[in-house]
Design a protein around this motif. Structure first.
Motif, PDB file in Angstrom:
ATOM      1  N   LYS A  78     -16.936 -28.368  -0.166  1.00  0.00           N
ATOM      2  CA  LYS A  78     -16.617 -27.972  -1.548  1.00  0.00           C
ATOM      3  C   LYS A  78     -16.385 -26.475  -1.652  1.00  0.00           C
ATOM      4  CE  LYS A  78     -18.723 -31.430  -4.559  1.00  0.00           C
ATOM      5  NZ  LYS A  78     -19.856 -31.981  -3.745  1.00  0.00           N
ATOM      6  N   VAL A  79     -17.282 -25.688  -1.046  1.00  0.00           N
ATOM      7  CA  VAL A  79     -17.163 -24.220  -1.134  1.00  0.00           C
ATOM      8  C   VAL A  79     -15.797 -23.764  -0.604  1.00  0.00           C
ATOM      9  CG1 VAL A  79     -18.071 -22.024  -0.252  1.00  0.00           C
ATOM     10  CG2 VAL A  79     -19.652 -23.811  -1.007  1.00  0.00           C
ATOM     11  N   PHE A  80     -15.307 -24.430   0.451  1.00  0.00           N
ATOM     12  CA  PHE A  80     -14.046 -24.016   1.067  1.00  0.00           C
ATOM     13  C   PHE A  80     -12.883 -24.933   0.675  1.00  0.00           C
ATOM     14  CE2 PHE A  80     -17.224 -22.041   3.852  1.00  0.00           C
ATOM     15  CZ  PHE A  80     -16.755 -20.739   3.821  1.00  0.00           C
ATOM     16  N   ASN A  81     -13.093 -25.809  -0.297  1.00  0.00           N
ATOM     17  CA  ASN A  81     -12.052 -26.754  -0.734  1.00  0.00           C
ATOM     18  C   ASN A  81     -11.303 -27.309   0.476  1.00  0.00           C
ATOM     19  OD1 ASN A  81     -10.491 -28.199  -2.548  1.00  0.00           O
ATOM     20  ND2 ASN A  81      -8.972 -26.563  -2.755  1.00  0.00           N
ATOM     21  N   ALA A  82     -12.080 -27.868   1.404  1.00  0.00           N
ATOM     22  CA  ALA A  82     -11.545 -28.239   2.720  1.00  0.00           C
ATOM     23  C   ALA A  82     -10.767 -29.556   2.727  1.00  0.00           C
ATOM     24  CB  ALA A  82     -12.673 -28.280   3.735  1.00  0.00           C
ATOM     25  N   LYS A  98     -22.451 -11.002   8.015  1.00  0.00           N
ATOM     26  CA  LYS A  98     -21.086 -10.500   8.193  1.00  0.00           C
ATOM     27  C   LYS A  98     -20.075 -11.617   8.498  1.00  0.00           C
ATOM     28  CE  LYS A  98     -20.726  -8.053  11.841  1.00  0.00           C
ATOM     29  NZ  LYS A  98     -20.888  -7.113  12.939  1.00  0.00           N
ATOM     30  N   LEU A  99     -20.499 -12.602   9.295  1.00  0.00           N
ATOM     31  CA  LEU A  99     -19.540 -13.623   9.748  1.00  0.00           C
ATOM     32  C   LEU A  99     -19.740 -14.978   9.069  1.00  0.00           C
ATOM     33  CD1 LEU A  99     -19.291 -12.889  13.604  1.00  0.00           C
ATOM     34  CD2 LEU A  99     -17.695 -12.248  11.790  1.00  0.00           C
ATOM     35  N   ILE A 100     -20.412 -15.033   7.920  1.00  0.00           N
ATOM     36  CA  ILE A 100     -20.691 -16.352   7.338  1.00  0.00           C
ATOM     37  C   ILE A 100     -19.404 -17.102   6.987  1.00  0.00           C
ATOM     38  CG2 ILE A 100     -21.064 -15.467   4.964  1.00  0.00           C
ATOM     39  CD1 ILE A 100     -23.143 -17.741   4.609  1.00  0.00           C
ATOM     40  N   ILE A 101     -18.403 -16.401   6.475  1.00  0.00           N
ATOM     41  CA  ILE A 101     -17.192 -17.096   6.014  1.00  0.00           C
ATOM     42  C   ILE A 101     -16.420 -17.748   7.166  1.00  0.00           C
ATOM     43  CG2 ILE A 101     -14.918 -16.621   4.985  1.00  0.00           C
ATOM     44  CD1 ILE A 101     -16.469 -15.136   2.758  1.00  0.00           C
ATOM     45  N   PRO A 148     -13.363 -17.802   0.056  1.00  0.00           N
ATOM     46  CA  PRO A 148     -13.578 -18.215  -1.334  1.00  0.00           C
ATOM     47  C   PRO A 148     -14.082 -17.016  -2.150  1.00  0.00           C
ATOM     48  CG  PRO A 148     -15.355 -19.012   0.061  1.00  0.00           C
ATOM     49  CD  PRO A 148     -14.384 -18.311   0.970  1.00  0.00           C
ATOM     50  N   ILE A 149     -13.497 -16.824  -3.318  1.00  0.00           N
ATOM     51  CA  ILE A 149     -13.816 -15.638  -4.112  1.00  0.00           C
ATOM     52  C   ILE A 149     -14.969 -15.936  -5.074  1.00  0.00           C
ATOM     53  CG2 ILE A 149     -12.902 -13.955  -5.777  1.00  0.00           C
ATOM     54  CD1 ILE A 149     -11.712 -13.767  -2.927  1.00  0.00           C
TER      55      ILE A 149
END
Lengths: 116, 173
Positions: free
Chosen positions: A108-112, B140-143, B169-170
């Motif tokens: 969901k967070v990344f709309n994957a 730092k690298l979570i995304i 994601p913003i």
């Protein structure tokens, strides 16, 4: 039969403050990698396999067989090199069965998409 | 969302083998819902649960994390024999310690872990942990890490141009 104690080899990565391990069965050539690391430079978006290649060298030069590439969890501070290790020298990738919960939350967070 | 990117998913309490060596899987959620500890003989690989006694414990504030679950998972680890060697997933040094360490024992953790040693109660732990985690910035690298690791280390599928992209994601994390 008494429980066997592993031979433990540690590989600390100062770039990510992460410890990665090779654990080996003392009675055979079989080993597993726990929490492998795929080097990633965020600024350039580039991946590197230096850490994983070091593990591969270690395993092949000692004549060990990689049976498992296992994760303690979905890491939030480094990328896993599991697919690269398996592609290079074999083994099966495994993680805890509650991974579906993590996938639902972060899918969901990344709309994957439908995959998640 | 079924974990099918992995070859095998371990339920709590299952055993598997590396060669002839038995490994027991113990679910130890809290940092994330899917965290596990691998116990083999006199050793346990505990992921992000306990860190070195002078540093404390893993954060529990990521989406899906739970300080209460982490407390109970840590109690499971501390119930292993005192002499069990615990292998950590991270170290950041600590005040007064200038070398990285990633190996400790159950006895050392029980005696002196700054977050849970000396028999801290669940209430004390959860209240402390929640307040402390609120002060931490995101790794730092979570995304990139989450997007790759939730796919068992695979990158997301290529886009129409054949290239692979990661998303940012913003205002979500």
């Amino acid at each position: 039969m008494p429980r066997l104690n592993p031979e433990v080899h540690s590989y600390f990565d100062e770039a990510t403050n992460a410890a990665c391990y090779i654990v080996k069965d003392p009675t055979s050539a079989a080993c597993a990698v726990i929490d492998s690391i795929w080097d990633f430079d965020m600024a350039s978006g580039r991946t590197y396999t230096a850490h994983a290649d070091m593990l591969i060298d270690e395993i092949t030069k000692n004549g060990w067989t990689l049976e498992w590439v296992i994760e303690t969890h979905v890491h939030a501070d480094h990328l896993s090199a599991a697919p690269y290790l398996v592609q290079q020298i074999g083994g099966k990738i495994a993680i805890g069965s509650n991974i579906d919960t993590v996938q639902k939350v972060f899918g969901k967070v990344f709309n994957a998409g439908t995959e998640f | 969302m079924d974990g099918s990117q992995f070859d095998r998913l371990f339920d709590d309490g299952v055993h598997f083998k590396i060669g002839n060596m038995d490994v027991e899987v113990m679910h130890t959620p809290g940092h994330t819902p899917a965290c596990v500890t691998y116990v083999m003989g006199n050793s346990a690989f505990i992921g992000d649960t306990l860190f070195m006694p002078d540093f404390g414990t893993a954060r529990a504030d990521f989406p899906g994390g739970s300080a209460t679950d982490l407390y109970h998972s840590i109690q499971k680890i501390l119930a292993l024999p005192d002499e069990t060697t615990l292998y950590l997933c991270h170290d950041y040094k600590a005040p007064g310690r200038d070398e990285f360490c990633w190996q400790t024992t159950v006895a050392e953790q029980k005696a002196s872990n700054v977050h849970v040693g000396g028999g801290k109660t669940e209430e004390e732990f959860v209240s402390f942990k929640t307040a402390r985690d609120a002060q931490l910035s995101m790794p730092k690298l979570i995304i990139p890490s989450i997007q790759v690791n939730m796919r068992a280390g695979q990158l997301p599928p290529a886009e129409e141009d054949g290239e692979v992209y990661l998303k940012v994601p913003i205002n979500r994390l």
